[in-house]
Design a protein around this motif. Structure first.
Motif, PDB file in Angstrom:
ATOM      1  N   ALA A   8      28.360 -54.438  16.756  1.00 57.21           N
ATOM      2  CA  ALA A   8      28.212 -55.055  18.074  1.00 57.21           C
ATOM      3  C   ALA A   8      26.970 -55.935  18.065  1.00 57.21           C
ATOM      4  CB  ALA A   8      28.092 -53.980  19.149  1.00 57.21           C
ATOM      5  N   GLU A   9      27.042 -57.078  18.702  1.00 56.76           N
ATOM      6  CA  GLU A   9      25.869 -57.934  18.831  1.00 56.76           C
ATOM      7  C   GLU A   9      24.939 -57.335  19.875  1.00 56.76           C
ATOM      8  OE1 GLU A   9      25.349 -60.454  16.828  1.00 56.76           O
ATOM      9  OE2 GLU A   9      27.323 -60.275  15.888  1.00 56.76           O
ATOM     10  N   VAL A  36      35.083 -50.941  13.872  1.00 58.43           N
ATOM     11  CA  VAL A  36      34.568 -51.852  14.901  1.00 58.43           C
ATOM     12  C   VAL A  36      33.727 -51.052  15.887  1.00 58.43           C
ATOM     13  CG1 VAL A  36      35.184 -53.519  16.693  1.00 58.43           C
ATOM     14  CG2 VAL A  36      36.626 -53.304  14.655  1.00 58.43           C
ATOM     15  N   GLU A  37      32.491 -51.483  16.069  1.00 60.76           N
ATOM     16  CA  GLU A  37      31.634 -50.812  17.035  1.00 60.76           C
ATOM     17  C   GLU A  37      32.049 -51.142  18.465  1.00 60.76           C
ATOM     18  OE1 GLU A  37      27.414 -50.514  14.530  1.00 60.76           O
ATOM     19  OE2 GLU A  37      27.541 -51.757  16.337  1.00 60.76           O
ATOM     20  N   GLU A  38      31.882 -50.191  19.343  1.00 59.35           N
ATOM     21  CA  GLU A  38      32.069 -50.451  20.761  1.00 59.35           C
ATOM     22  C   GLU A  38      31.024 -51.466  21.221  1.00 59.35           C
ATOM     23  OE1 GLU A  38      31.488 -46.580  22.328  1.00 59.35           O
ATOM     24  OE2 GLU A  38      33.423 -45.801  21.621  1.00 59.35           O
ATOM     25  N   SER A  39      31.410 -52.315  22.163  1.00 58.89           N
ATOM     26  CA  SER A  39      30.484 -53.331  22.657  1.00 58.89           C
ATOM     27  C   SER A  39      30.765 -53.614  24.123  1.00 58.89           C
ATOM     28  CB  SER A  39      30.638 -54.628  21.859  1.00 58.89           C
ATOM     29  OG  SER A  39      29.941 -55.689  22.488  1.00 58.89           O
ATOM     30  N   PRO A  58      30.448 -45.856  17.664  1.00 55.98           N
ATOM     31  CA  PRO A  58      29.605 -46.112  18.835  1.00 55.98           C
ATOM     32  C   PRO A  58      28.813 -47.409  18.699  1.00 55.98           C
ATOM     33  CG  PRO A  58      29.394 -43.834  18.105  1.00 55.98           C
ATOM     34  CD  PRO A  58      30.145 -44.558  17.035  1.00 55.98           C
ATOM     35  N   PHE A  59      28.395 -47.919  19.828  1.00 55.41           N
ATOM     36  CA  PHE A  59      27.573 -49.125  19.891  1.00 55.41           C
ATOM     37  C   PHE A  59      26.327 -48.988  19.023  1.00 55.41           C
ATOM     38  CE2 PHE A  59      23.955 -51.280  21.972  1.00 55.41           C
ATOM     39  CZ  PHE A  59      24.401 -52.601  21.950  1.00 55.41           C
ATOM     40  N   ALA A  60      26.054 -50.015  18.213  1.00 50.43           N
ATOM     41  CA  ALA A  60      24.823 -50.118  17.424  1.00 50.43           C
ATOM     42  C   ALA A  60      24.592 -48.917  16.512  1.00 50.43           C
ATOM     43  CB  ALA A  60      23.623 -50.315  18.344  1.00 50.43           C
ATOM     44  N   SER A  61      25.662 -48.411  15.919  1.00 55.03           N
ATOM     45  CA  SER A  61      25.542 -47.267  15.012  1.00 55.03           C
ATOM     46  C   SER A  61      25.584 -47.679  13.547  1.00 55.03           C
ATOM     47  CB  SER A  61      26.663 -46.260  15.299  1.00 55.03           C
ATOM     48  OG  SER A  61      27.939 -46.857  15.159  1.00 55.03           O
ATOM     49  N   TRP A  62      25.482 -48.970  13.263  1.00 58.48           N
ATOM     50  CA  TRP A  62      25.660 -49.472  11.904  1.00 58.48           C
ATOM     51  C   TRP A  62      24.663 -48.890  10.902  1.00 58.48           C
ATOM     52  CZ3 TRP A  62      21.324 -51.829  10.108  1.00 58.48           C
ATOM     53  CH2 TRP A  62      20.428 -52.327  11.051  1.00 58.48           C
ATOM     54  N   ALA A  63      23.468 -48.554  11.366  1.00 53.52           N
ATOM     55  CA  ALA A  63      22.468 -48.022  10.431  1.00 53.52           C
ATOM     56  C   ALA A  63      22.921 -46.713   9.801  1.00 53.52           C
ATOM     57  CB  ALA A  63      21.133 -47.826  11.145  1.00 53.52           C
ATOM     58  N   ASP A  64      23.834 -46.005  10.477  1.00 52.90           N
ATOM     59  CA  ASP A  64      24.349 -44.731   9.961  1.00 52.90           C
ATOM     60  C   ASP A  64      25.710 -44.879   9.295  1.00 52.90           C
ATOM     61  OD1 ASP A  64      22.116 -43.295  10.966  1.00 52.90           O
ATOM     62  OD2 ASP A  64      23.021 -43.275  12.961  1.00 52.90           O
ATOM     63  N   ALA A  65      26.147 -46.119   9.077  1.00 52.00           N
ATOM     64  CA  ALA A  65      27.435 -46.355   8.419  1.00 52.00           C
ATOM     65  C   ALA A  65      27.373 -45.886   6.972  1.00 52.00           C
ATOM     66  CB  ALA A  65      27.773 -47.840   8.461  1.00 52.00           C
ATOM     67  N   ALA A  69      29.689 -49.424   3.104  1.00 47.66           N
ATOM     68  CA  ALA A  69      30.212 -50.332   4.124  1.00 47.66           C
ATOM     69  C   ALA A  69      29.457 -51.657   4.096  1.00 47.66           C
ATOM     70  CB  ALA A  69      30.105 -49.691   5.506  1.00 47.66           C
ATOM     71  N   ILE A  70      30.175 -52.731   4.350  1.00 49.96           N
ATOM     72  CA  ILE A  70      29.576 -54.054   4.476  1.00 49.96           C
ATOM     73  C   ILE A  70      29.417 -54.344   5.964  1.00 49.96           C
ATOM     74  CG2 ILE A  70      29.849 -56.517   3.987  1.00 49.96           C
ATOM     75  CD1 ILE A  70      31.700 -55.683   1.655  1.00 49.96           C
ATOM     76  N   ILE A  71      28.181 -54.466   6.431  1.00 51.96           N
ATOM     77  CA  ILE A  71      27.908 -54.631   7.853  1.00 51.96           C
ATOM     78  C   ILE A  71      28.059 -56.110   8.207  1.00 51.96           C
ATOM     79  CG2 ILE A  71      26.328 -54.121   9.731  1.00 51.96           C
ATOM     80  CD1 ILE A  71      27.180 -51.665   8.019  1.00 51.96           C
ATOM     81  N   PHE A  72      28.969 -56.405   9.123  1.00 55.26           N
ATOM     82  CA  PHE A  72      29.290 -57.783   9.467  1.00 55.26           C
ATOM     83  C   PHE A  72      28.954 -58.043  10.930  1.00 55.26           C
ATOM     84  CE2 PHE A  72      33.085 -60.901  10.189  1.00 55.26           C
ATOM     85  CZ  PHE A  72      32.203 -61.974  10.264  1.00 55.26           C
ATOM     86  N   GLY A  73      28.016 -58.948  11.152  1.00 55.42           N
ATOM     87  CA  GLY A  73      27.673 -59.400  12.493  1.00 55.42           C
ATOM     88  C   GLY A  73      27.369 -60.881  12.443  1.00 55.42           C
ATOM     89  N   LEU A  74      26.975 -61.428  13.572  1.00 54.73           N
ATOM     90  CA  LEU A  74      26.646 -62.852  13.626  1.00 54.73           C
ATOM     91  C   LEU A  74      25.144 -63.073  13.779  1.00 54.73           C
ATOM     92  CD1 LEU A  74      29.539 -64.219  15.876  1.00 54.73           C
ATOM     93  CD2 LEU A  74      29.347 -64.336  13.381  1.00 54.73           C
ATOM     94  N   LYS A  75      24.596 -62.671  14.896  1.00 54.56           N
ATOM     95  CA  LYS A  75      23.197 -62.969  15.170  1.00 54.56           C
ATOM     96  C   LYS A  75      22.283 -61.881  14.630  1.00 54.56           C
ATOM     97  CE  LYS A  75      21.995 -66.161  16.932  1.00 54.56           C
ATOM     98  NZ  LYS A  75      21.652 -67.479  16.337  1.00 54.56           N
ATOM     99  N   GLU A  76      20.993 -62.050  14.904  1.00 52.96           N
ATOM    100  CA  GLU A  76      19.972 -61.257  14.251  1.00 52.96           C
ATOM    101  C   GLU A  76      20.040 -59.777  14.622  1.00 52.96           C
ATOM    102  OE1 GLU A  76      18.131 -63.082  17.997  1.00 52.96           O
ATOM    103  OE2 GLU A  76      19.468 -63.707  16.394  1.00 52.96           O
TER     104      GLU A  76
END
Length: 347
Positions: A8-9, A36-39, A58-65, A69-76
């Motif tokens: 999620a951005e 896909v994270e909730e957003s 859950p939202f913004a849980s990528w650090a615990d992926a 896993a390849i973490i895919f987002g757009l902005k910072e």
């Protein structure tokens, strides 16, 4: 199995996404796993991804992926000093000496992760395989025009639009309050410049369309000051000359608004020298001189003004490359990794 984690951005006013449910379904059919994270903000609802066969998180849980896993987002990512262990696909803005970019690279070095910067996904000829440029140009011209219409006041906050027709209709109503401005666009033949030209054409705004031939002399370019609106569509680079020097603020000029759509003010190579920081959706225009007024529009996520159209366009461009994620040593991914290795070695 290749595992894409669509994060999620977390940036305010960012609703775009780089993968649609239709694209996700195609990747899943090729044997990939997608989470896909909730957003609360993503322009495409989560339900579409679930129907396509994606898992959710859950939202913004990528650090615990999972580590693979390849973490895919757009902005910072949020600005912390947390080491980055995963492989990340995103716009890093880290290779031109930007202070925030250097901090990001240090996080990758500390954690052993890898950045596959979307800006540097290029084909064998060095051309980007996917870009938001057209919609950045379209939206950037629109917001710059709004800044001009608001003068002598400084324009207020902006928000996204459901589609470009709604945006154009609003601008047509607002333009009845001003004389038709003249615009000059530098970088008019590229993706960004094409979007800016199309917005101006839709509103009948006359445009001086400049590109490499018109700027080959290296400047100065007094013609810029003869137009009410200047739209810069050229990315900061050592080869780019200065278009607007600091002295332009107090020079005789018709120029009232600079739309720095390329928007890289913290770079040493920025061609716009009258300002030094980006603007925001809450404060889209920065007044750099009072009489006569000169405002700078420098929002760095302009395509989010039209989040659905820009997301669908970008995702369609990127999807063929995502199919190649199974081998990150080849093609666009191998080239992006080489770029990262070069810059991380200097940290």
């Amino acid at each position: 199995m290749t595992h894409i984690w669509l994060r999620a951005e977390e940036r305010e006013s960012e609703e775009r996404v780089g993968l649609t449910p239709e694209g996700a379904a195609a990747l899943i059919a090729k044997g990939m796993k997608i989470t896909v994270e909730e957003s609360p903000a993503r322009v495409i609802p989560l339900e579409g991804y679930i129907k396509a066969g994606c898992a959710t998180a859950p939202f913004a849980s990528w650090a615990d992926a999972p580590q693979d896993a390849i973490i895919f987002g757009l902005k910072e990512l949020p600005e912390t000093d947390q080491p980055l262990h995963h492989r990340h696909i995103m716009f890093g803005h880290a290779y031109k000496g930007q202070p925030a970019g250097q901090r990001l690279l240090k996080r990758f070095k500390a954690g052993g992760g890898t950045l596959y910067d979307l800006e540097y996904l290029v084909d064998e000829n060095g051309r980007r395989v996917a870009a938001f440029g057209y919609w950045a140009g379209f939206a950037g011209a629109a917001v710059s025009l709004k800044a001009l219409i608001a003068q002598p006041n400084v324009m207020g906050p902006i928000q996204g639009y459901p589609n470009k027709d709604a945006l154009i209709a609003e601008l047509q109503r607002e333009m009845t309050a001003i004389d038709l401005p003249r615009a000059i666009i530098i970088g008019a033949l590229g993706r960004v410049g094409t979007g800016a030209r199309d917005l101006c054409a839709a509103l009948g705004i006359p445009v001086a369309a400049w590109d490499m031939a018109e700027t080959a002399s290296g400047g100065p370019f007094p013609e810029i000051l003869d137009h009410e609106m200047f739209l810069n569509c050229i990315l900061a680079d050592p080869s780019v000359p200065v278009f607007v020097p600091q002295s332009a603020k107090e020079a005789p000029r018709a120029l009232r608004v600079i739309g720095d759509i390329a928007c890289d003010p913290s770079s040493d190579f920025s061609p716009i020298k009258v300002y030094d920081h980006v603007t925001t959706w809450g404060k889209p225009a920065l007044r750099v001189h009072d009489a006569p007024p000169l405002d700078v529009m420098a929002i760095d996520n302009l395509p989010s003004l039209l989040p659905l159209e820009s997301s669908e366009d970008y995702a369609a461009q990127l999807l063929p490359s995502l199919h190649g994620l199974g081998d990150l040593t080849q093609g666009v991914w191998g080239r992006a990794k080489a770029r990262f290795d070069h810059h991380i070695a200097q940290v």
